[in-house]
Design a protein around this motif. Structure first.
Motif, mmCIF file in Angstrom:
data_model
loop_
_atom_site.group_PDB
_atom_site.id
_atom_site.type_symbol
_atom_site.label_atom_id
_atom_site.label_comp_id
_atom_site.label_asym_id
_atom_site.label_seq_id
_atom_site.Cartn_x
_atom_site.Cartn_y
_atom_site.Cartn_z
ATOM 1 N N ALA A 142 -62.408 5.710 58.457
ATOM 2 C CA ALA A 142 -63.192 5.742 59.695
ATOM 3 C C ALA A 142 -64.619 6.150 59.353
ATOM 4 O O ALA A 142 -64.993 7.331 59.435
ATOM 5 N N LEU A 143 -65.443 5.179 58.974
ATOM 6 C CA LEU A 143 -66.782 5.479 58.485
ATOM 7 C C LEU A 143 -67.743 5.886 59.585
ATOM 8 O O LEU A 143 -68.884 6.285 59.289
ATOM 9 N N ALA A 149 -67.472 9.588 56.124
ATOM 10 C CA ALA A 149 -68.370 8.649 55.454
ATOM 11 C C ALA A 149 -69.006 9.288 54.227
ATOM 12 O O ALA A 149 -69.136 8.651 53.160
ATOM 13 N N ALA A 150 -69.395 10.560 54.350
ATOM 14 C CA ALA A 150 -70.000 11.252 53.211
ATOM 15 C C ALA A 150 -68.995 11.429 52.074
ATOM 16 O O ALA A 150 -69.334 11.252 50.885
ATOM 17 N N THR A 165 -70.508 0.392 53.049
ATOM 18 C CA THR A 165 -71.325 0.899 54.147
ATOM 19 C C THR A 165 -71.516 -0.128 55.253
ATOM 20 O O THR A 165 -71.958 0.223 56.344
ATOM 21 N N ALA A 166 -71.204 -1.396 54.974
ATOM 22 C CA ALA A 166 -71.387 -2.446 55.973
ATOM 23 C C ALA A 166 -70.376 -2.274 57.099
ATOM 24 O O ALA A 166 -69.279 -1.727 56.884
#
Length: 255
Positions: A142-143, A149-150, A165-166
């Motif tokens: 779950a970015l 994300a980190a 990252t897209a």
């Protein structure tokens, strides 16, 4: 590092995988039943790339008649220890050790990426009965959650790969990427969470193939650093972590 060597790395961590990997929300099998137009109770299901049996156990709980197919010796051995009542045979999705026209559902949980879709799609269709379906899914990161994300970026950097990252592919692009073009296909993206002890979260991270291939010493060094980071960000020093996932589910049939 080849995909084959990453896949084989799971055999060395089968017990850790079984103990700490997340399961899947009920909505996954609810969607499969809706697509099939029937309950899974009594359905004949082949769970391919079954690993230690996380998805196979859920299917059995729904009343399905499950046969598991698993290529890895260590993973299959762990499956047999954890689920002695479920049959598991050695094989992979590119050449299923199953008779044709037998299955109501063929499932791949966290396993489709290890196949050659030019071979695995025809194989799934071969073993399905008329009206049967193929279901493939993954717990994806779950970015949109900043700390996840980190962490994802740190793992990628440590493993020497490019971090994703897209935004997720749109449905048409995702169907094509999964090799399902030309089939009747439905996609679902299903968010869910689980709260686990910090040790479980770290063991889950350590069971990922990208880390496993680095060797135990390097994995342990990364996990020790990650433990300290997570402790610092937790208010009050709580020793639990809320893991956030989005299940990316594809349901497909030839008709």
């Amino acid at each position: 590092m080849t995909d084959a060597s990453r896949a084989r790395a799971f055999d060395r961590a089968a017990a850790r995988y079984a103990a700490h990997r997340p399961s899947y929300p009920p909505a996954v099998l609810d969607a499969a039943e809706e697509f099939l137009g029937r309950s899974l109770a009594g359905a004949r299901v082949a769970d391919v790339g079954a690993g230690t049996g996380i998805a196979a156990a859920l299917l059995r709980e729904r009343g399905a008649q499950v046969v598991a197919v698993e290529p890895g010796e260590g993973m299959a051995a762990q499956f047999r220890r954890d689920h002695p009542g479920l049959p598991v045979v050695r094989g992979d999705g590119n050449a299923l050790p199953l008779r044709g026209d037998r299955m109501d559902l063929v499932t791949y949980a966290q396993a489709w990426q290890w196949t050659d879709t030019a071979r695995s799609v025809p194989e799934a269709l071969r073993v399905l009965r008329p009206g049967g379906a193929l279901a493939i899914w993954w717990n994806t990161t779950a970015l949109d959650v900043p700390w996840i994300a980190a962490q994802h970026a740190r793992i990628a950097a440590y493993c020497g790969v490019e971090a994703r990252t897209a935004p997720p592919l749109d449905d048409a692009e995702a169907v094509a990427a999964a090799g399902l073009t030309g089939l009747r296909t439905r996609r679902h993206r299903l968010p869910w969470t689980r709260t686990v002890p910090l040790d479980t979260h770290l063991a889950n991270l350590g069971s990922r193939s990208a880390l496993l291939v680095l060797g135990e010493e390097r994995v342990n060094a990364f996990l020790a650093e990650e433990r300290e980071r997570l402790r610092r960000r937790a208010p009050g020093g709580e020793e639990t972590v809320e893991e956030c996932y989005v299940v990316d589910l594809f349901l497909a049939s030839g008709s």
